[in-house]
Design an enzyme around this catalytic site. Structure first.
Site, PDB file in Angstrom:
ATOM      1  N   TYR A   1       0.984  -1.142   0.053  1.00 41.99           N
ATOM      2  CA  TYR A   1       0.025   0.191  -0.487  1.00 41.99           C
ATOM      3  C   TYR A   1       0.751   0.991   0.111  1.00 41.99           C
ATOM      4  O   TYR A   1       0.241   2.400  -0.238  1.00 41.99           O
ATOM      5  CB  TYR A   1      -1.010   0.076   1.579  1.00 41.99           C
ATOM      6  CG  TYR A   1      -2.178  -0.689   1.267  1.00 41.99           C
ATOM      7  CD1 TYR A   1      -1.892  -2.268   1.448  1.00 41.99           C
ATOM      8  CD2 TYR A   1      -3.468  -0.992   0.544  1.00 41.99           C
ATOM      9  CE1 TYR A   1      -2.938  -2.959   1.603  1.00 41.99           C
ATOM     10  CE2 TYR A   1      -4.281  -1.073   0.672  1.00 41.99           C
ATOM     11  CZ  TYR A   1      -4.380  -2.036   1.120  1.00 41.99           C
ATOM     12  OH  TYR A   1      -5.550  -2.987   0.990  1.00 41.99           O
TER      13      TYR A   1
ATOM     14  N   ARG B   1       2.131   7.702   4.942  1.00 37.96           N
ATOM     15  CA  ARG B   1       0.746   8.862   6.081  1.00 37.96           C
ATOM     16  C   ARG B   1      -0.741   8.298   4.465  1.00 37.96           C
ATOM     17  O   ARG B   1      -1.481   9.436   4.288  1.00 37.96           O
ATOM     18  CB  ARG B   1       0.101  10.143   5.788  1.00 37.96           C
ATOM     19  CG  ARG B   1       1.431  11.061   7.474  1.00 37.96           C
ATOM     20  CD  ARG B   1       1.220  12.470   7.840  1.00 37.96           C
ATOM     21  NE  ARG B   1       1.754  12.384   8.497  1.00 37.96           N
ATOM     22  CZ  ARG B   1       2.040  13.612   9.385  1.00 37.96           C
ATOM     23  NH1 ARG B   1       2.329  14.935   8.023  1.00 37.96           N
ATOM     24  NH2 ARG B   1       2.433  13.970  10.423  1.00 37.96           N
TER      25      ARG B   1
ATOM     26  N   LYS C   1       4.961  10.118  14.288  1.00 41.77           N
ATOM     27  CA  LYS C   1       3.700   9.425  13.423  1.00 41.77           C
ATOM     28  C   LYS C   1       2.524   8.723  14.271  1.00 41.77           C
ATOM     29  O   LYS C   1       1.614   8.609  13.951  1.00 41.77           O
ATOM     30  CB  LYS C   1       4.494   8.581  11.977  1.00 41.77           C
ATOM     31  CG  LYS C   1       3.698   7.505  12.028  1.00 41.77           C
ATOM     32  CD  LYS C   1       2.319   7.519  10.709  1.00 41.77           C
ATOM     33  CE  LYS C   1       1.641   6.407  10.595  1.00 41.77           C
ATOM     34  NZ  LYS C   1       0.737   6.892   9.108  1.00 41.77           N
TER      35      LYS C   1
ATOM     36  N   ASN D   1      -1.869   8.872  15.264  1.00 45.74           N
ATOM     37  CA  ASN D   1      -2.584   7.503  15.009  1.00 45.74           C
ATOM     38  C   ASN D   1      -3.131   6.970  16.188  1.00 45.74           C
ATOM     39  O   ASN D   1      -4.568   6.693  17.096  1.00 45.74           O
ATOM     40  CB  ASN D   1      -2.240   6.296  14.880  1.00 45.74           C
ATOM     41  CG  ASN D   1      -2.588   6.887  13.125  1.00 45.74           C
ATOM     42  OD1 ASN D   1      -2.595   7.619  12.707  1.00 45.74           O
ATOM     43  ND2 ASN D   1      -1.121   6.277  12.225  1.00 45.74           N
TER      44      ASN D   1
ATOM     45  N   THR E   1     -16.141  10.407  16.669  1.00 47.13           N
ATOM     46  CA  THR E   1     -17.770   9.861  17.193  1.00 47.13           C
ATOM     47  C   THR E   1     -17.362   8.170  17.050  1.00 47.13           C
ATOM     48  O   THR E   1     -16.706   7.078  17.095  1.00 47.13           O
ATOM     49  CB  THR E   1     -17.783   9.574  15.238  1.00 47.13           C
ATOM     50  OG1 THR E   1     -17.518  10.599  14.509  1.00 47.13           O
ATOM     51  CG2 THR E   1     -19.324   8.288  15.323  1.00 47.13           C
TER      52      THR E   1
ATOM     53  N   CYS F   1      -3.797   0.963  10.851  1.00 49.67           N
ATOM     54  CA  CYS F   1      -2.991   1.998  11.222  1.00 49.67           C
ATOM     55  C   CYS F   1      -3.564   1.744  12.523  1.00 49.67           C
ATOM     56  O   CYS F   1      -2.733   1.717  13.425  1.00 49.67           O
ATOM     57  CB  CYS F   1      -3.003   2.678  10.461  1.00 49.67           C
ATOM     58  SG  CYS F   1      -2.796   2.527   8.685  1.00 49.67           S
TER      59      CYS F   1
ATOM     60  N   LYS G   1      -2.562  -0.419  15.527  1.00 50.40           N
ATOM     61  CA  LYS G   1      -1.522  -1.020  16.094  1.00 50.40           C
ATOM     62  C   LYS G   1      -0.417   0.306  15.961  1.00 50.40           C
ATOM     63  O   LYS G   1       0.184  -0.414  16.938  1.00 50.40           O
ATOM     64  CB  LYS G   1      -0.517  -1.265  14.349  1.00 50.40           C
ATOM     65  CG  LYS G   1       0.652  -1.604  13.602  1.00 50.40           C
ATOM     66  CD  LYS G   1       0.618  -2.322  12.908  1.00 50.40           C
ATOM     67  CE  LYS G   1       0.520  -1.021  11.372  1.00 50.40           C
ATOM     68  NZ  LYS G   1       2.278  -0.322  11.232  1.00 50.40           N
TER      69      LYS G   1
ATOM     70  N   ARG H   1      -8.863  -5.557   6.410  1.00 50.79           N
ATOM     71  CA  ARG H   1      -8.332  -5.630   7.337  1.00 50.79           C
ATOM     72  C   ARG H   1      -8.552  -5.252   9.586  1.00 50.79           C
ATOM     73  O   ARG H   1      -8.962  -4.289   9.971  1.00 50.79           O
ATOM     74  CB  ARG H   1      -6.684  -5.095   6.914  1.00 50.79           C
ATOM     75  CG  ARG H   1      -6.290  -5.038   6.424  1.00 50.79           C
ATOM     76  CD  ARG H   1      -4.992  -4.822   5.702  1.00 50.79           C
ATOM     77  NE  ARG H   1      -5.692  -2.965   5.430  1.00 50.79           N
ATOM     78  CZ  ARG H   1      -4.796  -2.552   4.935  1.00 50.79           C
ATOM     79  NH1 ARG H   1      -3.091  -2.580   4.671  1.00 50.79           N
ATOM     80  NH2 ARG H   1      -4.630  -1.052   4.870  1.00 50.79           N
TER      81      ARG H   1
HETATM   82  N1  SAJ Z   1     -13.462   5.509  13.919  1.00 51.55           N
HETATM   83  C1  SAJ Z   1     -14.327   5.856  14.685  1.00 51.55           C
HETATM   84  N2  SAJ Z   1     -15.047   6.856  15.234  1.00 51.55           N
HETATM   85  C2  SAJ Z   1     -13.922   7.207  14.382  1.00 51.55           C
HETATM   86  C3  SAJ Z   1     -12.997   7.944  13.409  1.00 51.55           C
HETATM   87  C4  SAJ Z   1     -12.966   6.442  13.440  1.00 51.55           C
HETATM   88  O1  SAJ Z   1     -14.624   4.494  15.223  1.00 51.55           O
HETATM   89  O2  SAJ Z   1     -14.349   8.797  15.114  1.00 51.55           O
HETATM   90  C5  SAJ Z   1     -13.002   4.298  13.441  1.00 51.55           C
HETATM   91  C6  SAJ Z   1     -13.505   3.769  11.678  1.00 51.55           C
HETATM   92  O3  SAJ Z   1     -14.506   3.208  11.920  1.00 51.55           O
HETATM   93  C7  SAJ Z   1     -12.326   2.963  10.798  1.00 51.55           C
HETATM   94  C8  SAJ Z   1     -10.890   2.831  12.380  1.00 51.55           C
HETATM   95  O4  SAJ Z   1     -11.691   3.510  13.754  1.00 51.55           O
HETATM   96  O5  SAJ Z   1     -12.863   1.633  12.079  1.00 51.55           O
HETATM   97  C9  SAJ Z   1     -10.009   3.663  11.153  1.00 51.55           C
HETATM   98  O6  SAJ Z   1     -10.764   5.010  10.890  1.00 51.55           O
HETATM   99  P1  SAJ Z   1      -9.807   6.191   9.913  1.00 51.55           P
HETATM  100  O7  SAJ Z   1     -10.659   7.071   9.544  1.00 51.55           O
HETATM  101  O8  SAJ Z   1      -8.748   6.555  11.436  1.00 51.55           O
HETATM  102  O9  SAJ Z   1      -9.102   5.196   9.051  1.00 51.55           O
HETATM  103  P2  SAJ Z   1      -7.823   4.917   8.885  1.00 51.55           P
HETATM  104  O10 SAJ Z   1      -7.201   3.676   9.847  1.00 51.55           O
HETATM  105  O11 SAJ Z   1      -7.782   4.625   7.623  1.00 51.55           O
HETATM  106  O12 SAJ Z   1      -6.975   6.081   9.041  1.00 51.55           O
HETATM  107  C10 SAJ Z   1      -5.873   6.169   8.724  1.00 51.55           C
HETATM  108  C11 SAJ Z   1      -4.926   7.057   9.321  1.00 51.55           C
HETATM  109  N3  SAJ Z   1      -3.703   7.150   8.464  1.00 51.55           N
HETATM  110  C12 SAJ Z   1      -2.864   6.688   8.353  1.00 51.55           C
HETATM  111  O13 SAJ Z   1      -2.213   6.111   9.248  1.00 51.55           O
HETATM  112  C13 SAJ Z   1      -1.634   7.788   7.641  1.00 51.55           C
HETATM  113  C14 SAJ Z   1      -5.221   7.809  10.356  1.00 51.55           C
HETATM  114  O14 SAJ Z   1      -4.116   8.871  11.072  1.00 51.55           O
HETATM  115  C15 SAJ Z   1      -5.631   8.849   9.552  1.00 51.55           C
HETATM  116  O15 SAJ Z   1      -6.543  10.184  10.279  1.00 51.55           O
HETATM  117  C16 SAJ Z   1      -7.318   8.281   9.037  1.00 51.55           C
HETATM  118  O16 SAJ Z   1      -5.927   7.688   7.553  1.00 51.55           O
HETATM  119  C17 SAJ Z   1      -7.253   9.697   8.126  1.00 51.55           C
HETATM  120  O17 SAJ Z   1      -8.976   9.841   8.285  1.00 51.55           O
HETATM  121  O18 SAJ Z   1      -7.278  10.641   7.007  1.00 51.55           O
END
Ligand code: SAJ
Length: 441
Positions: free
Chosen positions: A24, A170, A222, A226, A267, A276, A279, A345
């Site tokens: 990725y 990122r 980083k 997260n 939320t 991400c 982990k 994942r």
């Molecule tokens: N989630 C919630 N409540 C929230 C936000 C997310 O329950 O308020 C859940 C989502 O449903 C999901 C999980 O958390 O199951 C992760 O969601 P995410 O929006 O953080 O998506 P990811 O995992 O793709 O996070 C990545 C991360 N980017 C990198 O690691 C470079 C994160 O730091 C970013 O904030 C996110 O993408 C983004 O929104 O760009």
């Protein structure tokens, strides 16, 4: 090559860029760098993956706008070599390490892929190469693992025989290329001069701010960004659990809290998935002796327990419908970890389904983006079931004809983990409706 020489070569695109690990992170960056006119040597240990990419075929499933077209374009050129052979990297002036850095079931980092890549690269890398680690690593890894492995394998000293930096990725599935080209990055160099050359290199394809710093700060940024998100999600989830006990509606509470100045409550939801967020908090605390069971670990525990809380809500909804979990049929809407994505994942729904089956329920799943669960329409999946569970805010689920669903179900119970359905409308239709974090008598 000296840093000054690298600076010139980057400016004139005369330098060769190696990329190790074509997943990725590595595949999009290899394509974006090649598209900028650099000669790229892309290395992966998986021969079949290498073969597909060399043929211009994108092995990453799911919708990644622009990536397939970009890959097929660069693969046709003569600037893009894909191989399993590390020896090809002898020509690289800049080499990016994009290998996976997972944690095991005890949340301990497994850095074997990174260590192996450093040992293999060190044996062949040219004098003066700039090595940049893009993988997310525990703070302290660059100093305690990457630097010594490269020095041992090459027989050279850092900042003399090679230069070293950390520019954490990122990426976000579904917008790999967009994030790569438009999100600001942290360029942590072993010296300020190295950081400056790193930001010059990244500025050739990243149209955003590049923040220069040292390697340790880049590692901390980083993993912290997260962990910050995970702790905030856990806070929202804990308030949802409180509302499920004392009454109240966490969705309304969040709306009003976020109207207060300096407040931005995340939320609540039925779990935290993805590659991400589950982990990186463990990587942040991995080398912090004694802090691996503090707030950050507790937040992980809260988020990991949310699918189990959903099982309790389903059990409650069924009991109120004079049924028990054992022997009931439950349909789960949403298996991806994120709305409108096919990425499963660490999917919370996977945990939910396993626990429901362990409790004796039969489970059917629908997800419009996940091939395994997209063939049957929602109507077929919910037909004859006793409880519908909403786990993901896929757009399609906001358009469900609940009156039709009511007529198809054996028992009309709904448990909504994402506040997708209109509670009052479903109650008026005679559903037993429960929403996460919104207990109503
Ligand atoms: N989630 C919630 N409540 C929230 C936000 C997310 O329950 O308020 C859940 C989502 O449903 C999901 C999980 O958390 O199951 C992760 O969601 P995410 O929006 O953080 O998506 P990811 O995992 O793709 O996070 C990545 C991360 N980017 C990198 O690691 C470079 C994160 O730091 C970013 O904030 C996110 O993408 C983004 O929104 O760009």
């Amino acid at each position: 090559m000296t840093l000054q020489g690298l600076h010139r070569a980057i400016g004139s695109r005369d330098c060769v860029v190696g990329v190790i690990g074509l997943g990725y992170v590595g595949l999009p960056v290899a394509c974006a760098v090649a598209a900028e006119g650099f000669q790229v040597i892309a290395v992966d240990r998986d021969a079949s993956r290498v073969q597909r990419i060399a043929a211009g075929e994108n092995p990453i499933i799911g919708k990644e706008p622009g990536l397939s077209a970009l890959l097929s374009g660069v693969a046709r050129g003569n600037q893009f070599t894909v191989t399993t052979d590390y020896n090809s990297l002898v020509r690289a002036d800049v080499t990016l390490l994009c290998v996976d850095t997972p944690v095991d079931q005890n949340h301990r980092p497994r850095l074997e892929a990174l260590e192996s890549a450093c040992a293999s690269l060190g044996k062949v890398m040219k004098v003066g190469v700039l090595v940049v680690v893009e993988s997310t690593v525990p703070p302290g890894t660059m100093e305690s693992i990457v630097k010594p492995r490269l020095e041992e394998a090459s027989g050279r000293q850092i900042d003399e025989g090679f230069f070293l930096g950390h520019c954490p990725e990122r990426v976000m599935p579904g917008k790999l290329l967009q994030n790569l080209r438009t999100m600001r990055r942290v360029c942590g160099g072993s010296t300020p001069e190295t950081a400056a050359v790193m930001s010059q290199f990244y500025s050739t394809f990243v149209r955003a701010e590049l923040d220069e710093t040292d390697c340790l700060t880049a590692e901390l940024v980083k993993t912290t960004e997260n962990a910050f998100r995970d702790v905030n999600i856990a806070f929202a989830n804990e308030v949802a659990l409180i509302c499920d006990k004392v009454g109240g509606d966490v969705w309304k509470v969040r709306e009003l809290v976020n109207k207060a100045p300096e407040r931005s409550m995340h939320t609540p939801g039925p779990g935290v998935g993805g590659h991400c967020i589950p982990k990186d908090p463990w990587l942040l605390v991995a080398n912090a002796e004694g802090l691996d069971s503090g707030l950050i670990a507790s937040a992980r525990a809260v988020n990991d327990a949310m699918p189990l809380h959903m099982v309790d809500l389903i059990d409650r909804a069924l009991r109120r419908s004079s049924r028990t979990l054992k022997g009931s049929a439950v349909s789960v809407l949403g298996y991806a970890y994120l709305a409108n994505s096919d990425d499963t994942r660490n999917s919370p729904s996977e945990t939910l389904c396993r626990h429901l089956r362990e409790r004796g329920a039969s489970v059917s799943v629908h997800d419009p983006f996940v091939p395994k669960y997209s063939s049957a329409p929602v109507e077929d999946v919910v037909r004859g079931t006793d409880c519908v569970v909403i786990m993901v805010t896929h757009d399609a689920y906001r358009l469900i004809d609940w009156r039709k669903v009511r007529g198809l179900m054996r028992t009309p119970a709904v448990v909504d983990g994402r506040a997708v359905a209109d509670r009052d409308a479903l109650l008026a239709m005679g559903f037993m409706y429960l929403r996460l974090g919104a207990r109503h008598s």
